[in-house]
Scaffold this motif. Sequence first.
Motif, PDB file in Angstrom:
ATOM      1  N   PHE A  55       8.076  82.656  16.244  1.00 11.71           N
ATOM      2  CA  PHE A  55       7.732  82.524  14.822  1.00 11.71           C
ATOM      3  C   PHE A  55       6.973  83.753  14.335  1.00 11.71           C
ATOM      4  O   PHE A  55       7.255  84.290  13.259  1.00 11.71           O
ATOM      5  N   GLU A  56       6.002  84.240  15.105  1.00 10.09           N
ATOM      6  CA  GLU A  56       5.196  85.394  14.709  1.00 10.09           C
ATOM      7  C   GLU A  56       6.012  86.670  14.638  1.00 10.09           C
ATOM      8  O   GLU A  56       5.711  87.562  13.842  1.00 10.09           O
ATOM      9  N   ARG A  57       7.049  86.788  15.466  1.00 10.06           N
ATOM     10  CA  ARG A  57       7.841  88.017  15.520  1.00 10.06           C
ATOM     11  C   ARG A  57       8.985  88.033  14.505  1.00 10.06           C
ATOM     12  O   ARG A  57       9.566  89.097  14.266  1.00 10.06           O
ATOM     13  N   LEU A  58       9.309  86.904  13.941  1.00  9.96           N
ATOM     14  CA  LEU A  58      10.373  86.862  12.934  1.00  9.96           C
ATOM     15  C   LEU A  58       9.895  87.496  11.629  1.00  9.96           C
ATOM     16  O   LEU A  58       8.723  87.362  11.266  1.00  9.96           O
ATOM     17  N   PRO A  59      10.769  88.196  10.906  1.00  7.87           N
ATOM     18  CA  PRO A  59      10.402  88.693   9.571  1.00  7.87           C
ATOM     19  C   PRO A  59       9.990  87.527   8.672  1.00  7.87           C
ATOM     20  O   PRO A  59      10.504  86.417   8.811  1.00  7.87           O
ATOM     21  N   ASP A  60       9.078  87.798   7.760  1.00 10.75           N
ATOM     22  CA  ASP A  60       8.541  86.737   6.904  1.00 10.75           C
ATOM     23  C   ASP A  60       9.638  85.953   6.195  1.00 10.75           C
ATOM     24  O   ASP A  60       9.597  84.723   6.111  1.00 10.75           O
TER      25      ASP A  60
END
Length: 334
Positions: A293-298
């Motif tokens: 989740f943290e590494r996915l683009p916003d």
Amino acid sequence: MSVARPSATDANFRDDRPQWSARTAANGWPAQERRLSYGGVELTMPTGLVRLYPEMRAVKLSGQQAATLAVLIACAGKPCDRKRIAAAMPPGFRPPQLGQIGVVISNIRRKLGPHRVSTGAGGWWLEDLVGFGDLNESGTFSYGELRLDVARRRVWLSGQQPVMRLGWQEFLVLQTLMEARGTPRDRNFIWQAMPTRIRPQKASAIGVIVHRLRQRVGRDLIVTGGGGWRLAGPPTPDRVIAHASNEFVLDPAACSVHLADRPAPIRLSPQQAATLRILIEARGEPLRGAQVFERLPDALRPNNPVAVGTAISRLRKKLGPDRIGVSRQGWRLT
């Protein structure tokens, strides 16, 4: 860096500033009007009017606040401490004590938004919220044959005329496609990237805006495919280069993955392609939902980290459950 400036007649621009008379040069403030801008913040001197982008909102600063903001703009995203700010301010607006600089900046953050002014060991700095990292000195962003004048919302083809001025919705859609640099963007991604006050009521209307853009810049320059639209032009190597992991070859630009045992590529959604790329780059290390989740683009993140499991479940159905392993430590490519 210059940013686009809406005129007084532009729709959806909210002007909530109070009336205020201009400062005179007696306080060390320039009497002639001029503009300073960085990262989506445009300050008009000597009036103290600040316009914020992409929100397209105007706020009013006091003379001391405007003088402080002018120094932060001049620092262009680099940390600036109390001494440097005070030394660069006009004498008539300089606070009597250095400690009061922090109070002034706190008031600026309250008016502009705390996300715009960051603080750290080196002082304070403005965040760049516009995102045009490839602007040249003239404020023009380029990709392929397209040239976009950010300050005036004008677009043209390299070496050709005429120059066309875009409406706000067309400009923001083209901005998103140019920032993607050849990577497909679907209607939901583009819609979410647009400011709330400017975007259409429904994401389905993005297709109409893209149609208008094609009529103006040419159908061949905006390509449909990969689950959305992309600009025709030279690919960015770090985005279209194949990432291989055992039997996987992912093409992020086309949102497709090639498997050794299947003759045709498998189509993925942008979210699925981004999720698979994160798993590939982990090189077999298990990742939990929160880490993915943290590494996915916003714009591609699901509503919460738990929903990452749904995206990976769909990936396993498309690629085969034996290719993505599940354990207590998370998901990994096998």
